[in-house]
Motif scaffolding. Sequence first.
Motif, PDB file in Angstrom:
ATOM      1  N   LEU A   1       0.564 -12.721  16.016  1.00 33.82           N
ATOM      2  CA  LEU A   1       0.489 -11.737  14.953  1.00 33.82           C
ATOM      3  C   LEU A   1       0.952 -10.428  15.577  1.00 33.82           C
ATOM      4  O   LEU A   1       0.508 -10.080  16.672  1.00 33.82           O
ATOM      5  CB  LEU A   1      -0.952 -11.605  14.463  1.00 33.82           C
TER       6      LEU A   1
ATOM      7  N   ILE B   1       1.260 -14.590   6.644  1.00 34.47           N
ATOM      8  CA  ILE B   1       0.375 -13.428   6.748  1.00 34.47           C
ATOM      9  C   ILE B   1       0.369 -12.695   5.407  1.00 34.47           C
ATOM     10  O   ILE B   1       1.407 -12.494   4.795  1.00 34.47           O
ATOM     11  CB  ILE B   1       0.775 -12.504   7.918  1.00 34.47           C
TER      12      ILE B   1
ATOM     13  N   HIS C   1      -6.917  -3.220  12.166  1.00 32.66           N
ATOM     14  CA  HIS C   1      -6.977  -3.755  10.801  1.00 32.66           C
ATOM     15  C   HIS C   1      -7.501  -5.181  10.834  1.00 32.66           C
ATOM     16  O   HIS C   1      -7.289  -5.909  11.802  1.00 32.66           O
ATOM     17  CB  HIS C   1      -5.585  -3.762  10.153  1.00 32.66           C
TER      18      HIS C   1
ATOM     19  N   GLU D   1       0.836  -6.625  14.923  1.00 29.62           N
ATOM     20  CA  GLU D   1       0.269  -5.519  14.155  1.00 29.62           C
ATOM     21  C   GLU D   1       1.195  -4.313  14.291  1.00 29.62           C
ATOM     22  O   GLU D   1       1.520  -3.903  15.404  1.00 29.62           O
ATOM     23  CB  GLU D   1      -1.129  -5.161  14.683  1.00 29.62           C
TER      24      GLU D   1
ATOM     25  N   HIS E   1      -0.033  -9.629   4.379  1.00 27.99           N
ATOM     26  CA  HIS E   1       0.001  -8.168   4.545  1.00 27.99           C
ATOM     27  C   HIS E   1       1.444  -7.684   4.597  1.00 27.99           C
ATOM     28  O   HIS E   1       2.348  -8.455   4.921  1.00 27.99           O
ATOM     29  CB  HIS E   1      -0.740  -7.758   5.821  1.00 27.99           C
TER      30      HIS E   1
ATOM     31  N   ALA F   1       2.130  -5.952   8.854  1.00 22.50           N
ATOM     32  CA  ALA F   1       1.970  -6.788  10.040  1.00 22.50           C
ATOM     33  C   ALA F   1       2.867  -7.992   9.840  1.00 22.50           C
ATOM     34  O   ALA F   1       3.269  -8.292   8.715  1.00 22.50           O
ATOM     35  CB  ALA F   1       0.515  -7.215  10.224  1.00 22.50           C
TER      36      ALA F   1
ATOM     37  N   ARG G   1      -6.863  -8.728   9.495  1.00 22.18           N
ATOM     38  CA  ARG G   1      -5.684  -9.422   8.982  1.00 22.18           C
ATOM     39  C   ARG G   1      -6.043 -10.852   8.600  1.00 22.18           C
ATOM     40  O   ARG G   1      -6.830 -11.513   9.277  1.00 22.18           O
ATOM     41  CB  ARG G   1      -4.558  -9.421  10.016  1.00 22.18           C
ATOM     42  N   SER G   2      -5.424 -11.317   7.514  1.00 21.79           N
ATOM     43  CA  SER G   2      -5.681 -12.651   6.994  1.00 21.79           C
ATOM     44  C   SER G   2      -4.377 -13.435   6.915  1.00 21.79           C
ATOM     45  O   SER G   2      -3.361 -12.904   6.459  1.00 21.79           O
ATOM     46  CB  SER G   2      -6.306 -12.535   5.600  1.00 21.79           C
TER      47      SER G   2
ATOM     48  N   THR H   1      -7.426  -6.791  14.462  1.00 18.96           N
ATOM     49  CA  THR H   1      -6.492  -6.316  15.491  1.00 18.96           C
ATOM     50  C   THR H   1      -7.068  -5.071  16.154  1.00 18.96           C
ATOM     51  O   THR H   1      -8.016  -4.458  15.640  1.00 18.96           O
ATOM     52  CB  THR H   1      -5.110  -5.991  14.892  1.00 18.96           C
TER      53      THR H   1
ATOM     54  N   THR I   1       7.102 -12.746   7.742  1.00 16.27           N
ATOM     55  CA  THR I   1       5.750 -12.842   7.192  1.00 16.27           C
ATOM     56  C   THR I   1       5.283 -14.287   7.152  1.00 16.27           C
ATOM     57  O   THR I   1       4.128 -14.549   6.843  1.00 16.27           O
ATOM     58  CB  THR I   1       5.678 -12.234   5.780  1.00 16.27           C
TER      59      THR I   1
END
Length: 139
Positions: free
Chosen positions: A119, A41, A127, A121, A43, A46, A129-130, A11, A98
Amino acid sequence: MIHQKTLALQTRGRGTVEITGEVERIVSASGVRTGLCNVFIRHTSASLIVCENADPSVREDLERFAARLAPDGDPLFGHTLEGPDDMPAHIRAILTQTALTIPVFQGSLALGTWQGVFLWEHRTHPHRRSMLVTVMGED
């Protein structure tokens, strides 16, 4: 049939990144014609949203609204280990989503005309992100 793939991206900091195309490519490669696509996601600062994809001012307005709900540096927050945007990012992620589940119809995401997958952020700095994309259904 179940197909899973990790989707990762960098991001630029706070804001939205459209991932509709990337998710659509995963759905297409899965061979699933009728089923469900779940995007999760991995995280806590995010999130994922289905949002208007034609007018970026919608997402800009969402960002301003989120800033009003959970402002950076609010003295109410004790969790500031990673800076003044740390706790607000967690709050924003909790108040949104999420994970998203979208129907797969005729081999494609069954999104409406003006819908896109994004997504969101919530941190001010960039960052990596996965996300885990799971496509389930029949060919």
